[in-house]
Enzyme design. Structure first.
Site, PDB file in Angstrom:
ATOM      1  CD  GLU A 188      -2.236  -7.026   0.521  1.00  0.00           C
ATOM      2  OE1 GLU A 188      -3.265  -6.828   1.205  1.00  0.00           O
ATOM      3  OE2 GLU A 188      -1.110  -6.665   0.892  1.00  0.00           O
ATOM      4  CG  ASP A 341      -3.333  -3.047   8.742  1.00  0.00           C
ATOM      5  OD1 ASP A 341      -3.100  -2.769   7.556  1.00  0.00           O
ATOM      6  OD2 ASP A 341      -4.305  -3.726   9.092  1.00  0.00           O
TER       7      ASP A 341
END
Length: 357
Positions: A188, A341
């Site tokens: 990312e 996460d």
């Protein structure tokens, strides 16, 4: 002949040590190390434990990780949820009738063969990847095959759902549009730089472990060019970057506190969740972060040598602070789904935000 006799003697003695270990597994380690040293083959490797680099690093984390002075009262998490299906990628390809072949990256997957090539490509690099599948029917067939595969495990998925689970026992949940903090991985991060012509955008992909100096340059660019400032409406002041072997927290000065504890907590949870343990077990993890690294590749950065006893390294650049720590990588991971996460949520949980937010 004398040389052969010496080698043979050493070989027989080594065999004897092995037999002693098998027959007397409770023999003190010091006795075995003494026998080993007598072979003149060098010292026996120290068993993983409190004095190993992994054990020292874990102990240093425990000392660094302290609760923030001001705890979170409410947390805003976006609405997003799905079901993650976890199984062996190799077994899934076999169930789909796909044979091993050459690896090749695809920006978009159009077929099963594209899936196979992308899987091999990123497995060879040891990197995670996310790709869009354009053919709805083919994707549905692959998802169904994966879901019905014997032994496949199903978990709640989606960034917001997982982060929400982490915070749910400590905070009320509200939906809110301002973005003050980002959590992202190496894929990312590079995509952000490529899409906006940022630093090192010419890199097509990472070659092994992402270079710390390159990562630092991109994080600096994001916060400097797109983060909060007196002349910009952005609220972004914090980025938590995570890759397999290390993490970096980058913050705009004056907005966040307790970030040494936050980055250490995020790295610690990576090892415990992947190994499914409550605490770091030194024998089950491995220190794989670079022993030395540069803090920048686009300017005259500093050279850092990693010290397991002081695992969080801090440096500063034009009003932005960086906090680096290695990760103790689980040798035999049990669950990696949702790990990014969990890392982001744990780092936020230990973070203290200044009152002007």
């Amino acid at each position: 002949m004398a040389l052969w006799r010496g080698s043979a003697c050493a070989g027989f003695l080594a065999l004897a040590v092995g037999c002693v270990f098998l027959l007397e597994p409770e023999l003190p380690g010091s006795a075995l190390r003494s026998l080993w040293s007598s072979l003149r083959l060098g010292p026996a490797p120290a068993p993983p434990g409190p004095l190993s680099p992994e054990g020292r690093l874990a102990a240093a984390w425990d000392a660094l990780i302290v609760q923030p002075a001001r705890r979170w009262r409410r947390v805003a998490v976006g609405v997003n949820a799905c079901v993650d299906v976890v199984l062996s990628g190799v077994k899934l390809l076999q169930a789909l009738g796909l044979s091993p072949g050459n690896g090749s990256d695809h920006a978009v997957l159009h077929s099963r063969n594209d899936l196979q090539e992308a899987f091999v490509h990123f497995m060879e690099k040891g990197a995670a990847a996310e790709r869009f599948f354009s053919d709805k029917e083919t994707f549905h067939d692959i998802a169904q095959t994966a879901s019905e595969f014997p032994g496949a495990q199903h978990y709640v998925g989606g960034n917001a759902a997982l982060i929400g689970q982490k915070f749910a026992t400590n905070s009320d949940l509200k939906v809110f549009p301002a973005v003050t903090s980002l959590g992202l991985n190496e894929q990312e991060l590079l995509f952000l730089s490529q899409s906006a012509s940022g630093p090192h955008a010419s890199l097509s992909s990472w070659n092994g472990v992402p270079d710390v100096g390159v990562v630092s340059d991109i994080l600096f660019w994001i916060l400097k060019e797109h983060g909060r400032s007196t002349s910009r409406a952005s609220d972004l002041t914090r980025i938590h970057f995570h890759t397999l072997v290390y993490h970096i927290l980058a913050t705009v000065d004056g907005h966040w506190a307790n970030q040494l504890a936050a980055v250490a907590a995020g790295a610690r949870v990576a090892g415990t969740q992947a190994c499914a343990t409550q605490t770091i077990e030194a024998s089950r993890v491995s220190l794989q972060a670079p022993g030395e690294f540069m803090t920048s590749r686009s300017e005259a950065g500093s050279r850092v040598t990693l010290n397991p006893d002081k695992p969080v390294v801090e440096w500063h650049r034009e009003g932005i602070s960086f906090y680096f720590t290695p990760v103790l990588v689980c040798k035999d991971p049990i669950r990696t789904v949702g790990l990014g996460d969990a890392i982001s949520a744990e780092g936020l949980f230990y973070s203290e935000v200044h009152s002007h937010y």
